[in-house]
Design an enzyme around this catalytic site. Sequence first.
Site, PDB file in Angstrom:
ATOM      1  N   GLY A 121      66.466 -25.459  20.418  1.00  0.00           N
ATOM      2  CA  GLY A 121      65.854 -24.642  21.456  1.00  0.00           C
ATOM      3  C   GLY A 121      64.875 -23.639  20.871  1.00  0.00           C
ATOM      4  O   GLY A 121      64.236 -23.873  19.830  1.00  0.00           O
ATOM      5  N   SER A 122      64.765 -22.487  21.497  1.00  0.00           N
ATOM      6  CA  SER A 122      63.684 -21.548  21.196  1.00  0.00           C
ATOM      7  C   SER A 122      63.761 -20.895  19.825  1.00  0.00           C
ATOM      8  O   SER A 122      62.766 -20.302  19.373  1.00  0.00           O
ATOM      9  CB  SER A 122      63.625 -20.461  22.277  1.00  0.00           C
ATOM     10  OG  SER A 122      63.235 -21.030  23.514  1.00  0.00           O
TER      11      SER A 122
END
Length: 569
Positions: free
Chosen positions: A286-287
């Site tokens: 993810g981020s």
Amino acid sequence: MTRPPVTRLIAMLTLMMLAFGGIVVRLAFLQVRDNPELEAMGLQQRVRTITLPAQRGEIVDRSGVPMAVTREARDIYVDPRYVVDPRAEAETIAGVLDLRAREVRAALESDGTFAFIDRQVDLEAAEELENLALPGIGFLEVPKRYYPAGTLAAQVLGFVNVDGEGAAGLESAFDDVLAGTPGERTAEMSADGLPISTGLDTLVDPVPGSTMHTTIDRQMQYMVQAALERAVKANGALGGTAVVMDPATGEVLAMATYPWFDPNEYSEAPVDAMRNRAVTDAFEPGSVNKIITAAAALETGAVSLEQRFRVPASMKVGPFTIRDSHEHPVESMTIGDIITESSNIGAALIAEQVGSVTLGSFMEKFGYGSPTGVGFPGEAAGVLLPGESWDEVIRSTVSYGQGISVTPLQMANVYATIANGGRRMQPTLVRGFEAPDGAFAEADARRTHRIIRPDTAQLLTSMLASAVEEGTGVNAQIPGYQVAGKTGTSRKLDAYGRYVQRYHASFAGFLPAADPRVVIAVSIDEPRTVYGGLAAAPLFQEIARYAIQRLAIPAAPPVALPPNALGTS
């Protein structure tokens, strides 16, 4: 007509002489021709060789506190020929050893002359049983591995099976060093099993194993596990991982996976609980991965610090639409803003400027797609397709951490590389080995590579500090200490490779931002709160607070944050 007595006598003497002659000839063959073979057979029947197990080396933490030791125990066996009352004896033995009487009785009534009843029994229980003097029951001295702190670092240490072999974790990876070299005793025994005083008797002493000095800080490990358990339960999650590293050396100070198990009772533990998921399991980051996208952009000059992107809340890429985590009007954002606000669309726009091949090569340089070399058995490489094979969809999703998979240790090492001024250190769990004579040998030299320039690392650090002070990572803030870090939230895949509404929530970062002393990466599996900023950032904060105390980390002047132009159009 009968033969005269003299004739019969001569015939009998002749036969007897022939018989004695045959015996003499046979004895001559046995004494001369067959003597070496028969002597060897006799020696083989008399000689017994017993293996003498070596003392297994201890495993200690970085301060020398034992985490795995060896104690004396007993294997309990039966010779069924001498058992008088199998039913009664089975009930008695089962009561002492906490076994099932039915299974004990099966051993007592088995065919043959030997059967194990129980193995590696603690001395107290074995002595209680031995004092009962039950017929047919015997005892063998054996070593037993013991883990004084129970579940502490269980998946890292692993365990030793009943045959004295390392079967998981560091116990398995370094079994040859820890196990030592067995010795043996060879002696001639009489028919009644007693040593022959004038017979052969040789002894080769066993060589004890070396003591393994790990990088683990026992106190830090304890606190990390306690915090991780609380976070998983508070978020109603399936589990979680946490990794604490020294960015300057690559040494892992703590590594935890929840749920865990007790290696003293490994046979009763679920197989899944034995896995060191921080090393063996990969997931979409993810981020937290956006920092590599930013690193590639700044290091290559594809994007400048002042360059602005027009960032909508959603954007069509090929046949798909990608979105930010929340609706917003079109915003003018710098690369620093994109990291601070964790914009998926912004990361995709940066990746377009960088290019697939270049971005893919930076992912590889930071360690994705390859094991870290930490030396742990079963380490996963993660999944990273070559940049040459990416289309615009893959390039966009990879830029914000989807379409690739990494282990928590790989993720921690990315942030350790930035904290270490752009130089990637190979992670390690082992400092070295202490031989039985006290000589200490350092572990093999670790690889180190320059990934990005120090000034690029400094710019990335300022963006990560902004993400904590002004962006999605505010729950990781610690008064008096500037934290640099990034949240991550990623959807999970089902067995068919389809995204489902279940998530991994992550946070990775370091502190103090200006003079990093510790890197912490945490991940929560399927938290109710979903987002990394809500589920993982508070866990990071709790661990970081303790690390400050434990490592006596002084505060440092804050780094300057990048220009923030949010809201301009």
